[in-house]
Design a protein around this motif. Structure first.
Motif, mmCIF file in Angstrom:
data_model
loop_
_atom_site.group_PDB
_atom_site.id
_atom_site.type_symbol
_atom_site.label_atom_id
_atom_site.label_comp_id
_atom_site.label_asym_id
_atom_site.label_seq_id
_atom_site.Cartn_x
_atom_site.Cartn_y
_atom_site.Cartn_z
ATOM 1 N N LEU A 1 0.835 -1.145 -0.060
ATOM 2 C CA LEU A 1 -0.021 0.016 0.168
ATOM 3 C C LEU A 1 0.892 1.110 0.210
ATOM 4 O O LEU A 1 1.825 1.468 0.931
ATOM 5 C CB LEU A 1 -0.858 -0.218 1.194
ATOM 6 N N LEU A 2 0.618 2.047 -1.065
ATOM 7 C CA LEU A 2 1.443 3.277 -1.096
ATOM 8 C C LEU A 2 0.660 4.582 -1.190
ATOM 9 O O LEU A 2 -0.515 4.470 -1.600
ATOM 10 C CB LEU A 2 2.261 3.219 -2.642
ATOM 11 N N ARG A 3 1.314 5.639 -0.806
ATOM 12 C CA ARG A 3 1.003 6.965 -0.834
ATOM 13 C C ARG A 3 1.393 7.372 -2.179
ATOM 14 O O ARG A 3 2.661 7.563 -2.347
ATOM 15 C CB ARG A 3 0.951 7.915 0.260
ATOM 16 N N LEU A 4 0.530 7.947 -2.932
ATOM 17 C CA LEU A 4 1.088 8.392 -4.282
ATOM 18 C C LEU A 4 1.213 9.695 -4.413
ATOM 19 O O LEU A 4 0.601 10.686 -3.655
ATOM 20 C CB LEU A 4 -0.171 8.032 -5.364
ATOM 21 N N ASN A 5 2.061 10.257 -5.191
ATOM 22 C CA ASN A 5 2.397 11.795 -5.338
ATOM 23 C C ASN A 5 1.500 12.214 -6.255
ATOM 24 O O ASN A 5 1.395 11.843 -7.472
ATOM 25 C CB ASN A 5 3.869 11.925 -5.764
ATOM 26 N N LYS A 6 0.424 13.327 -6.090
ATOM 27 C CA LYS A 6 -0.246 13.962 -6.859
ATOM 28 C C LYS A 6 0.085 15.000 -7.745
ATOM 29 O O LYS A 6 0.842 16.054 -6.945
ATOM 30 C CB LYS A 6 -1.366 14.558 -5.963
ATOM 31 N N LYS A 7 0.092 15.117 -8.972
ATOM 32 C CA LYS A 7 0.389 16.030 -9.661
ATOM 33 C C LYS A 7 -0.711 16.648 -10.328
ATOM 34 O O LYS A 7 -1.967 16.402 -10.243
ATOM 35 C CB LYS A 7 1.435 15.409 -10.722
ATOM 36 N N SER A 8 -0.521 17.546 -11.356
ATOM 37 C CA SER A 8 -1.733 18.439 -11.884
ATOM 38 C C SER A 8 -2.462 17.657 -12.817
ATOM 39 O O SER A 8 -3.850 17.692 -12.967
ATOM 40 C CB SER A 8 -1.199 19.616 -12.663
ATOM 41 N N ASP A 9 -1.901 16.585 -13.619
ATOM 42 C CA ASP A 9 -2.835 15.755 -14.436
ATOM 43 C C ASP A 9 -2.478 14.046 -14.291
ATOM 44 O O ASP A 9 -2.930 13.597 -15.096
ATOM 45 C CB ASP A 9 -2.391 16.099 -15.839
ATOM 46 N N HIS A 10 -1.724 13.866 -13.231
ATOM 47 C CA HIS A 10 -1.650 12.332 -13.097
ATOM 48 C C HIS A 10 -1.083 12.348 -11.594
ATOM 49 O O HIS A 10 -0.844 13.266 -10.811
ATOM 50 C CB HIS A 10 -0.653 12.044 -13.807
ATOM 51 N N ARG A 11 -1.066 10.880 -11.404
ATOM 52 C CA ARG A 11 -0.255 10.753 -9.924
ATOM 53 C C ARG A 11 0.864 9.443 -10.247
ATOM 54 O O ARG A 11 0.946 8.980 -11.258
ATOM 55 C CB ARG A 11 -1.373 9.869 -9.220
ATOM 56 N N GLU A 12 1.706 9.606 -9.577
ATOM 57 C CA GLU A 12 3.015 8.857 -9.594
ATOM 58 C C GLU A 12 3.634 8.377 -8.296
ATOM 59 O O GLU A 12 3.257 8.812 -7.272
ATOM 60 C CB GLU A 12 4.124 9.540 -10.266
ATOM 61 N N PHE A 13 4.469 7.186 -8.466
ATOM 62 C CA PHE A 13 5.111 6.618 -7.335
ATOM 63 C C PHE A 13 6.622 6.137 -7.884
ATOM 64 O O PHE A 13 6.674 5.724 -9.051
ATOM 65 C CB PHE A 13 4.519 5.590 -6.726
ATOM 66 N N GLN A 14 7.490 6.149 -7.111
ATOM 67 C CA GLN A 14 8.879 5.987 -7.544
ATOM 68 C C GLN A 14 9.188 4.365 -7.485
ATOM 69 O O GLN A 14 8.716 3.647 -6.460
ATOM 70 C CB GLN A 14 9.826 6.558 -6.595
ATOM 71 N N ILE A 15 9.736 3.666 -8.583
ATOM 72 C CA ILE A 15 10.030 2.248 -8.545
ATOM 73 C C ILE A 15 11.512 1.929 -8.882
ATOM 74 O O ILE A 15 11.523 0.851 -9.213
ATOM 75 C CB ILE A 15 8.948 1.605 -9.284
ATOM 76 N N GLY A 16 12.158 2.820 -8.849
ATOM 77 C CA GLY A 16 13.629 2.496 -8.848
ATOM 78 C C GLY A 16 14.559 3.880 -9.104
ATOM 79 O O GLY A 16 14.105 4.918 -9.212
ATOM 80 N N SER A 17 15.840 3.655 -8.861
ATOM 81 C CA SER A 17 16.856 4.907 -9.223
ATOM 82 C C SER A 17 18.053 4.446 -9.797
ATOM 83 O O SER A 17 18.312 3.318 -9.937
ATOM 84 C CB SER A 17 16.874 5.324 -7.724
ATOM 85 N N PHE A 18 18.822 5.138 -10.275
ATOM 86 C CA PHE A 18 20.034 4.949 -10.954
ATOM 87 C C PHE A 18 21.104 6.129 -10.736
ATOM 88 O O PHE A 18 20.536 7.277 -10.530
ATOM 89 C CB PHE A 18 19.941 4.607 -12.414
ATOM 90 N N GLY A 19 22.325 5.964 -10.959
ATOM 91 C CA GLY A 19 23.059 6.960 -10.707
ATOM 92 C C GLY A 19 23.310 7.382 -9.072
ATOM 93 O O GLY A 19 22.912 6.746 -8.338
ATOM 94 N N GLY A 20 24.215 8.399 -9.087
ATOM 95 C CA GLY A 20 24.618 8.907 -7.671
ATOM 96 C C GLY A 20 25.739 7.921 -6.976
ATOM 97 O O GLY A 20 26.293 6.782 -7.607
ATOM 98 N N ILE A 21 26.281 8.347 -5.875
ATOM 99 C CA ILE A 21 27.073 7.707 -5.217
ATOM 100 C C ILE A 21 26.491 6.230 -4.529
ATOM 101 O O ILE A 21 27.300 5.421 -4.241
ATOM 102 C CB ILE A 21 27.558 8.430 -4.024
#
Length: 299
Positions: free
Chosen positions: A205-225
Motif C-alpha cells: 500500500l503506497l501513498r501516491l504523489n499527486k500532480k496536476s494531471d496524473h499521480r506517480e510513485f517511484q519504482i527505482g533509481s540509478f546513478g549517484g554515489i
C-alpha cells in the motif's frame, strides 16, 4: 279351459329376478369406469424390467422408465427387491445400476460443479473474484484496478546541479490527478482476493504523489554515489496488517488513520517490492509493470 295357478307365480319370480339382475348391473363398475379410476391400471413390475433388459435397452433408458413410472403413478409401481427377487434379476442379466434404482428410484441431487477458482459463499467476505475490496458497513465495494506500464525519469535537475552525486529515479505514472475509487473512511478495512500462487505479501500500500494531471510513485533509481536501486520507495509505503480469512482471501487493516490524499495497492511483476540496495549497476531501473488498485481518501 282350466288355468294354471303356477303361471302368475312364475311370472312374478322372473320379474323379480330380472329386476335384481338389472340392479346388480348398475352397481357393478364397468371396464371403462374402472380404467378411468385406475382400477385396471397395468402394474409396473420386475418382469417389465427383465423384458426391457432382454430387448437390449440401455441402462439409462431402463432407469429413465423406472423414474418416470415412479413419478407419474407411484401406486402402479410394484418392484420387488427382496433377496430372492434380486437373484432373479441377476439371472436375467439386469445391470446393477438398474437394480440400485429399483431399490431407490429417487434421483440424486444435481451435482455442483466447482469452478477453477475456489468459491466462497460466506456473506461476511467479498465475492471470490481477484481484486481489492473496501468494506463500507456491511457492503463490499470493489476498488477497480489498472495496469501500470508508464514510466518517466525524475530527479534530472538534482543530478545536474550536484554533478551526478544525487541519483535520478524511475517513476510509474497513473493518469488523472484523482482516483475514481472514493473511500469515505480514514481508517478503512480492505479485503484482498489474490491470484493463485500469490499472497498478501506481494501487495504494497503506497501513498501516491499527486500532480496536476496524473499521480506517480517511484519504482527505482540509478546513478549517484549509492548506485542503482529497484522497488517502491520505502517512505511512501503505508503499514498494514494482514490476516488470512479464507482460501486466497486476506483481511487488511491499517496501523493508523489515512490522511486525505491518493493511495494505491501495488502488485508489481518482477522487482516490485520495497526499494532495496543496488542490483545490476548504476542504471538499475525499477519494474513498472504490474497492477495498482488506486483510491482517494476524502477530507
Amino acid at each position: 279351459m282350466t288355468s294354471n295357478p303356477a303361471t302368475p307365480n312364475l311370472a312374478s319370480a322372473l320379474k323379480i329376478s330380472l329386476t335384481a339382475l338389472f340392479a346388480l348391473c348398475l352397481l357393478a363398475p364397468s371396464p371403462v369406469f374402472g380404467q378411468q379410476e385406475g382400477s385396471f391400471q397395468k402394474r409396473f413390475t420386475n418382469q417389465d424390467i427383465i423384458e426391457m433388459a432382454k430387448l437390449g435397452l440401455s441402462e439409462d433408458v431402463i432407469i429413465a422408465k423406472i423414474r418416470a413410472a415412479t413419478a407419474s403413478n407411484p401406486e402402479s409401481v410394484r418392484l420387488d427387491t427382496s433377496i430372492e427377487a434380486l437373484g432373479s434379476l441377476k439371472v436375467a442379466n439386469v445391470p446393477d445400476s438398474v437394480i440400485k434404482v429399483m431399490i431407490n428410484p429417487t434421483p440424486p441431487p444435481a451435482a455442483v460443479v466447482a469452478g477453477a477458482n475456489p468459491m466462497t459463499m460466506d456473506p461476511n467476505l467479498p465475492p471470490p473474484e481477484v481484486g481489492v475490496y473496501w468494506k463500507s458497513g456491511a457492503k463490499f465495494i470493489l476498488v477497480e484496478g489498472r495496469a501500470v506500464t508508464n514510466t518517466k525519469t525524475g530527479g534530472k535537475a538534482g543530478s545536474f546541479f550536484t554533478n551526478g552525486l544525487r541519483n535520478q529515479h524511475w517513476d510509474a505514472t497513473i493518469e488523472g490527478p484523482i482516483s475514481k475509487n472514493l473511500v469515505r473512511d480514514h481508517h478503512p478495512t480492505f479485503y484482498l482476493y489474490v491470484n493463485e500462487g500469490t499472497d498478501s505479501s506481494d501487495y504494497t500500500l503506497l501513498r501516491l504523489n499527486k500532480k496536476s494531471d496524473h499521480r506517480e510513485f517511484q519504482i527505482g533509481s540509478f546513478g549517484g554515489i549509492t548506485g542503482g536501486k529497484s522497488g517502491v520507495k520505502q517512505d511512501k509505503e503505508v503499514r498494514i496488517s494482514s490476516e488470512h480469512v479464507g482460501i486466497r482471501m486476506y483481511k487488511l487493516t491499517l496501523d493508523g488513520d489515512l490522511k486525505a490524499g491518493e493511495y494505491g495497492f501495488f502488485m508489481g511483476t518482477g522487482q516490485g517490492n520495497t526499494m532495496a540496495g543496488a542490483h545490476g549497476g548504476n542504471r538499475s531501473g525499477g519494474s513498472a509493470s504490474g497492477r495498482i488498485y488506486d483510491f482517494s481518501i476524502l477530507e
